[in-house]
Design a protein around this motif. Structure first.
Motif, PDB file in Angstrom:
ATOM      1  N   TYR A  89       0.985  -1.218   0.019  1.00 58.10           N
ATOM      2  CA  TYR A  89       0.016   0.017   0.211  1.00 58.10           C
ATOM      3  C   TYR A  89       0.880   1.285  -0.031  1.00 58.10           C
ATOM      4  CZ  TYR A  89      -4.132  -2.904   1.261  1.00 58.10           C
ATOM      5  OH  TYR A  89      -5.243  -3.779   1.234  1.00 58.10           O
ATOM      6  N   SER A  93       0.910   4.884  -6.023  1.00 57.39           N
ATOM      7  CA  SER A  93       0.995   6.156  -6.322  1.00 57.39           C
ATOM      8  C   SER A  93       0.015   6.978  -5.911  1.00 57.39           C
ATOM      9  CB  SER A  93       0.766   6.386  -8.092  1.00 57.39           C
ATOM     10  OG  SER A  93       0.928   7.595  -8.287  1.00 57.39           O
ATOM     11  N   ARG A  94       0.335   8.281  -4.904  1.00 60.88           N
ATOM     12  CA  ARG A  94      -0.609   9.250  -4.552  1.00 60.88           C
ATOM     13  C   ARG A  94      -0.173  10.711  -4.925  1.00 60.88           C
ATOM     14  NH1 ARG A  94       0.329   5.945   0.156  1.00 60.88           N
ATOM     15  NH2 ARG A  94      -1.149   4.451   0.377  1.00 60.88           N
ATOM     16  N   SER A  98      -4.722  16.222  -7.864  1.00 55.80           N
ATOM     17  CA  SER A  98      -5.827  15.246  -8.266  1.00 55.80           C
ATOM     18  C   SER A  98      -6.592  15.734  -9.708  1.00 55.80           C
ATOM     19  CB  SER A  98      -6.824  15.307  -7.196  1.00 55.80           C
ATOM     20  OG  SER A  98      -6.188  14.771  -6.162  1.00 55.80           O
ATOM     21  N   ARG A 105     -11.358  11.283 -10.273  1.00 53.06           N
ATOM     22  CA  ARG A 105     -10.428  10.802  -9.201  1.00 53.06           C
ATOM     23  C   ARG A 105     -11.022   9.432  -8.561  1.00 53.06           C
ATOM     24  NH1 ARG A 105     -11.637  16.148  -7.524  1.00 53.06           N
ATOM     25  NH2 ARG A 105     -13.332  15.760  -6.179  1.00 53.06           N
ATOM     26  N   ILE A 109      -8.295   5.857  -8.761  1.00 52.01           N
ATOM     27  CA  ILE A 109      -8.219   5.076  -7.643  1.00 52.01           C
ATOM     28  C   ILE A 109      -8.535   3.677  -8.146  1.00 52.01           C
ATOM     29  CG2 ILE A 109      -8.954   4.607  -5.385  1.00 52.01           C
ATOM     30  CD1 ILE A 109      -9.675   7.818  -4.877  1.00 52.01           C
ATOM     31  N   GLU A 112      -5.502   2.243  -9.988  1.00 53.05           N
ATOM     32  CA  GLU A 112      -4.581   2.156  -9.455  1.00 53.05           C
ATOM     33  C   GLU A 112      -4.548   0.949  -8.417  1.00 53.05           C
ATOM     34  OE1 GLU A 112      -4.330   5.697  -6.985  1.00 53.05           O
ATOM     35  OE2 GLU A 112      -3.257   6.832  -8.666  1.00 53.05           O
ATOM     36  N   ASN A 113      -5.814   0.502  -7.830  1.00 50.98           N
ATOM     37  CA  ASN A 113      -5.829  -0.738  -7.185  1.00 50.98           C
ATOM     38  C   ASN A 113      -5.904  -1.801  -8.163  1.00 50.98           C
ATOM     39  OD1 ASN A 113      -6.707  -0.313  -4.009  1.00 50.98           O
ATOM     40  ND2 ASN A 113      -7.245   1.418  -5.163  1.00 50.98           N
ATOM     41  N   ASN A 136       0.775   2.678   6.084  1.00 49.42           N
ATOM     42  CA  ASN A 136       0.429   2.842   4.718  1.00 49.42           C
ATOM     43  C   ASN A 136      -1.148   2.478   4.631  1.00 49.42           C
ATOM     44  OD1 ASN A 136       3.243   3.509   4.121  1.00 49.42           O
ATOM     45  ND2 ASN A 136       3.642   1.243   4.416  1.00 49.42           N
ATOM     46  N   LYS A 140      -3.557   5.154   2.878  1.00 46.41           N
ATOM     47  CA  LYS A 140      -4.295   5.052   1.355  1.00 46.41           C
ATOM     48  C   LYS A 140      -5.687   5.286   1.658  1.00 46.41           C
ATOM     49  CE  LYS A 140      -5.126   0.797  -1.545  1.00 46.41           C
ATOM     50  NZ  LYS A 140      -6.554   0.664  -1.275  1.00 46.41           N
ATOM     51  N   TYR A 143      -5.888   8.933   1.697  1.00 48.16           N
ATOM     52  CA  TYR A 143      -5.974   9.562   0.268  1.00 48.16           C
ATOM     53  C   TYR A 143      -7.264   9.234  -0.733  1.00 48.16           C
ATOM     54  CZ  TYR A 143      -4.445   9.395  -4.655  1.00 48.16           C
ATOM     55  OH  TYR A 143      -4.253   9.780  -5.914  1.00 48.16           O
ATOM     56  N   GLU A 144      -7.637   8.014  -0.543  1.00 47.74           N
ATOM     57  CA  GLU A 144      -8.660   7.839  -1.328  1.00 47.74           C
ATOM     58  C   GLU A 144     -10.073   8.408  -0.990  1.00 47.74           C
ATOM     59  OE1 GLU A 144      -7.178   3.426  -2.951  1.00 47.74           O
ATOM     60  OE2 GLU A 144      -8.359   3.238  -1.002  1.00 47.74           O
TER      61      GLU A 144
END
Length: 269
Positions: A89, A93-94, A98, A105, A109, A112-113, A136, A140, A143-144
C-alpha cells in the motif's frame, strides 16, 4: 482467507510490527536482518510462487538465515502478511495533484488498485474484511477518501462509496486471475474451450430452446472473442458503479444527477 489468520490475534504485537516500534536487535538474528528485509523477501517469494509457497522457512532460506532468526522479528505468517500488505500500500502512487472532478478521481483510484492486484495477485487471498491497521493502510484510506470530500456525502456514505468501488475492483481482478489460472490448469484458452464444447452443445440443445441465451451469448462471444472479457467487465462495471454514485451525489446537492464530461469532471447539475 489463509488459515494462518484464524488464530486469535495479538494487537500489541501486530501493531508494534506494523508501526516498527521496538524492532528487535537481539543476538542470532543474522547480519543486517530487519523487518523490511524480511518483508521484501516475502513479497518477492509470493510474487514468484504464490501465497501457498509463502512460509517462514522459505523466507529464511531466501535470506540465508535460520528460520528462528525470522521469528525474532516477525511472530508468524499472519503478521507477516499484514506487513506485506501494508508495505505494498505504501508504494502505490498518490500524486499531489488530483484530476478535476470526483468521477475522474475515483476512476484513477480504481485503476491504481487494479494495477496493484495485477502486479501482486496473491493480495486477493491475503486481504481480509478486517483492515490492516498500519501507517500505509491508513494513508491509503485517507488519500482515497479525498476523492469524495466536498460532495455533501456523510462520512458513512463516503466510506460506503469507497468500499463499493474497491469491491468492484477486487471482483474484477479476481475474475481476471481466475481466467489466467484456468487457462494454465487446462492448457486451453477460452476460445479453444468453446471450440471443443460447441459441437456437443449443438447436438444436445434443440434449436430455439433458449433463444435469448443463444442470441446474447453469440453477440457477446463475437464482441469479445470469448465468453468473458475481464477488461470489458471491469470498465463497464466501473462506469455503472460511478453512475450510481452520481445519483447519490446529485441528491445531496439539490436532487439532480451530476453531469460529467468525457474526463469525468463535474460540469453541471
Amino acid at each position: 482467507m489463509p488459515s494462518e489468520r484464524r488464530g486469535k490475534p495479538d494487537p500489541a504485537r501486530s501493531l508494534a510490527l506494523l508501526w516498527r516500534t521496538g524492532e528487535p536487535t537481539g543476538r542470532g538474528a543474522g547480519p543486517g536482518l530487519s523487518v523490511d528485509r524480511i518483508v521484501r523477501a516475502a513479497i518477492d517469494l509470493a510474487d514468484a510462487a504464490g501465497i501457498d509457497a509463502l512460509t517462514m522457512r522459505r523466507v529464511a532460506e531466501a535470506l540465508g538465515v535460520a528460520t528462528m532468526s525470522v521469528y525474532t522479528y516477525v511472530p508468524g505468517k499472519a503478521e507477516l502478511l499484514d506487513v506485506m500488505i501494508d508495505t505494498l500500500y505504501g508504494v502505490m502512487s498518490r500524486p499531489a495533484e488530483s484530476p478535476e472532478g470526483w468521477r475522474s478521481r475515483l476512476e484513477r483510484i480504481a485503476r491504481e488498485n487494479l494495477a496493484l492486484y495485477r502486479a501482486h495477485p496473491w493480495l486477493l487471498r491475503a486481504e481480509t474484511s478486517r483492515p490492516v491497521l498500519g501507517p500505509n493502510s491508513m494513508a491509503k484510506y485517507d488519500y482515497e477518501l479525498g476523492a469524495l470530500t466536498g460532495l455533501g456525502l456523510t462520512d458513512v456514505e463516503m466510506d460506503a462509496v469507497l468500499t463499493l468501488v474497491l469491491g468492484h475492483v477486487r471482483s474484477a481482478a479476481r475474475a481476471a486471475l481466475d481466467a489466467v489460472n484456468l487457462e494454465r490448469e487446462t492448457g486451453m484458452t477460452d476460445a479453444q474451450w468453446w471450440q471443443a464444447h460447441a459441437p456437443w452443445l449443438e447436438r444436445l440443445v434443440a434449436p430455439g430452446r433458449y433463444p435469448t441465451a443463444a442470441r446474447v451469448g453469440t453477440a457477446a462471444g463475437q464482441a469479445h472473442g470469448t465468453a468473458h472479457d475481464p477488461g470489458y467487465a471491469f470498465e463497464f462495471g466501473l462506469q455503472r458503479v460511478l453512475d450510481g454514485v452520481a445519483v447519490v451525489v446529485g441528491e445531496r446537492v439539490g436532487g439532480a444527477a451530476v453531469v460529467v464530461d468525457e474526463r469525468g469532471a463535474d460540469v453541471g447539475r
